[in-house]
Design a protein around this motif. Structure first.
Motif, PDB file in Angstrom:
ATOM      1  N   THR A  55       0.856  -1.184   0.000  1.00  0.00           N
ATOM      2  CA  THR A  55       0.000   0.000   0.000  1.00  0.00           C
ATOM      3  C   THR A  55       0.888   1.229   0.000  1.00  0.00           C
ATOM      4  O   THR A  55       1.773   1.370   0.842  1.00  0.00           O
ATOM      5  CB  THR A  55      -0.913   0.007   1.243  1.00  0.00           C
ATOM      6  N   GLY A 113      -4.205   3.969   1.425  1.00  0.00           N
ATOM      7  CA  GLY A 113      -5.463   3.777   0.711  1.00  0.00           C
ATOM      8  C   GLY A 113      -5.314   3.313  -0.724  1.00  0.00           C
ATOM      9  O   GLY A 113      -6.299   2.987  -1.378  1.00  0.00           O
ATOM     10  N   CYS A 114      -4.095   3.291  -1.241  1.00  0.00           N
ATOM     11  CA  CYS A 114      -3.860   2.822  -2.613  1.00  0.00           C
ATOM     12  C   CYS A 114      -3.189   1.450  -2.546  1.00  0.00           C
ATOM     13  O   CYS A 114      -2.014   1.344  -2.204  1.00  0.00           O
ATOM     14  CB  CYS A 114      -2.989   3.810  -3.385  1.00  0.00           C
ATOM     15  N   ASP A 115      -3.963   0.424  -2.839  1.00  0.00           N
ATOM     16  CA  ASP A 115      -3.469  -0.948  -2.744  1.00  0.00           C
ATOM     17  C   ASP A 115      -2.921  -1.422  -4.081  1.00  0.00           C
ATOM     18  O   ASP A 115      -3.627  -1.409  -5.088  1.00  0.00           O
ATOM     19  CB  ASP A 115      -4.596  -1.874  -2.288  1.00  0.00           C
ATOM     20  N   TRP A 116      -1.662  -1.830  -4.055  1.00  0.00           N
ATOM     21  CA  TRP A 116      -0.967  -2.309  -5.244  1.00  0.00           C
ATOM     22  C   TRP A 116      -0.953  -3.830  -5.255  1.00  0.00           C
ATOM     23  O   TRP A 116      -0.872  -4.471  -4.218  1.00  0.00           O
ATOM     24  CB  TRP A 116       0.474  -1.814  -5.235  1.00  0.00           C
ATOM     25  N   ILE A 130      -0.425   9.559  -8.653  1.00  0.00           N
ATOM     26  CA  ILE A 130      -1.331   9.462  -7.497  1.00  0.00           C
ATOM     27  C   ILE A 130      -1.024  10.553  -6.486  1.00  0.00           C
ATOM     28  O   ILE A 130      -1.924  11.218  -5.979  1.00  0.00           O
ATOM     29  CB  ILE A 130      -1.235   8.066  -6.852  1.00  0.00           C
ATOM     30  N   THR A 177      -1.488  -3.696 -10.816  1.00  0.00           N
ATOM     31  CA  THR A 177      -2.660  -2.839 -10.633  1.00  0.00           C
ATOM     32  C   THR A 177      -2.475  -1.997  -9.377  1.00  0.00           C
ATOM     33  O   THR A 177      -1.782  -2.399  -8.442  1.00  0.00           O
ATOM     34  CB  THR A 177      -3.967  -3.652 -10.505  1.00  0.00           C
ATOM     35  N   ALA A 178      -3.086  -0.817  -9.387  1.00  0.00           N
ATOM     36  CA  ALA A 178      -3.109   0.065  -8.224  1.00  0.00           C
ATOM     37  C   ALA A 178      -4.567   0.412  -7.975  1.00  0.00           C
ATOM     38  O   ALA A 178      -5.222   0.995  -8.840  1.00  0.00           O
ATOM     39  CB  ALA A 178      -2.285   1.323  -8.471  1.00  0.00           C
ATOM     40  N   SER A 179      -5.083  -0.017  -6.845  1.00  0.00           N
ATOM     41  CA  SER A 179      -6.498   0.170  -6.503  1.00  0.00           C
ATOM     42  C   SER A 179      -7.410  -0.310  -7.625  1.00  0.00           C
ATOM     43  O   SER A 179      -8.370   0.353  -7.999  1.00  0.00           O
ATOM     44  CB  SER A 179      -6.786   1.626  -6.152  1.00  0.00           C
ATOM     45  N   GLY A 180      -7.069  -1.450  -8.197  1.00  0.00           N
ATOM     46  CA  GLY A 180      -7.897  -2.075  -9.217  1.00  0.00           C
ATOM     47  C   GLY A 180      -7.691  -1.563 -10.636  1.00  0.00           C
ATOM     48  O   GLY A 180      -8.237  -2.126 -11.576  1.00  0.00           O
ATOM     49  N   GLU A 181      -6.912  -0.498 -10.818  1.00  0.00           N
ATOM     50  CA  GLU A 181      -6.651   0.049 -12.158  1.00  0.00           C
ATOM     51  C   GLU A 181      -5.347  -0.527 -12.703  1.00  0.00           C
ATOM     52  O   GLU A 181      -4.335  -0.538 -12.010  1.00  0.00           O
ATOM     53  CB  GLU A 181      -6.532   1.571 -12.110  1.00  0.00           C
TER      54      GLU A 181
END
Length: 94
Positions: free
Chosen positions: A39, A43-46, A86, A58-62
């Motif tokens: 992270t 709040g940004c989960d890789w 980000i 992916t980073a937060s699903g993107e």
């Protein structure tokens, strides 16, 4: 696959910013894929997922990047660029 997965850990750590706070990179091994997760910023989960001969980031699903395991060093600019984007968005309150 194990050799590529181990090599990727060092590459991921090189891509992350060196600051006061150590970023914890965790490993999840599974029957279908091996994954590194961390992270950054809060709040940004890789997720860096290894399936067959490719690494998908992916980073937060993107989607951030997808590379063949022979090209793992391409993860460094991909991760650094997205981290910068980000941080800039959050600095602008977006």
């Amino acid at each position: 696959m194990d050799e590529d997965f181990a090599k990727a850990f060092a590459i991921i750590k090189m891509a992350l910013p060196e600051d006061e706070e150590e970023i914890e990179v965790n490993c999840e091994r599974g029957p279908v894929a091996d994954v590194y997760v961390f992270t950054r910023p809060a709040g940004c989960d890789w997720r860096i997922e290894f399936v067959s001969r490719s690494a998908n980031v992916t980073a937060s699903g993107e989607e951030v990047a997808s590379v063949y395991t022979e090209e793992l060093k391409k993860l460094i600019p991909a991760i650094r660029t997205r981290l910068k984007e980000i941080s800039e968005r959050r600095g602008l309150g977006i």
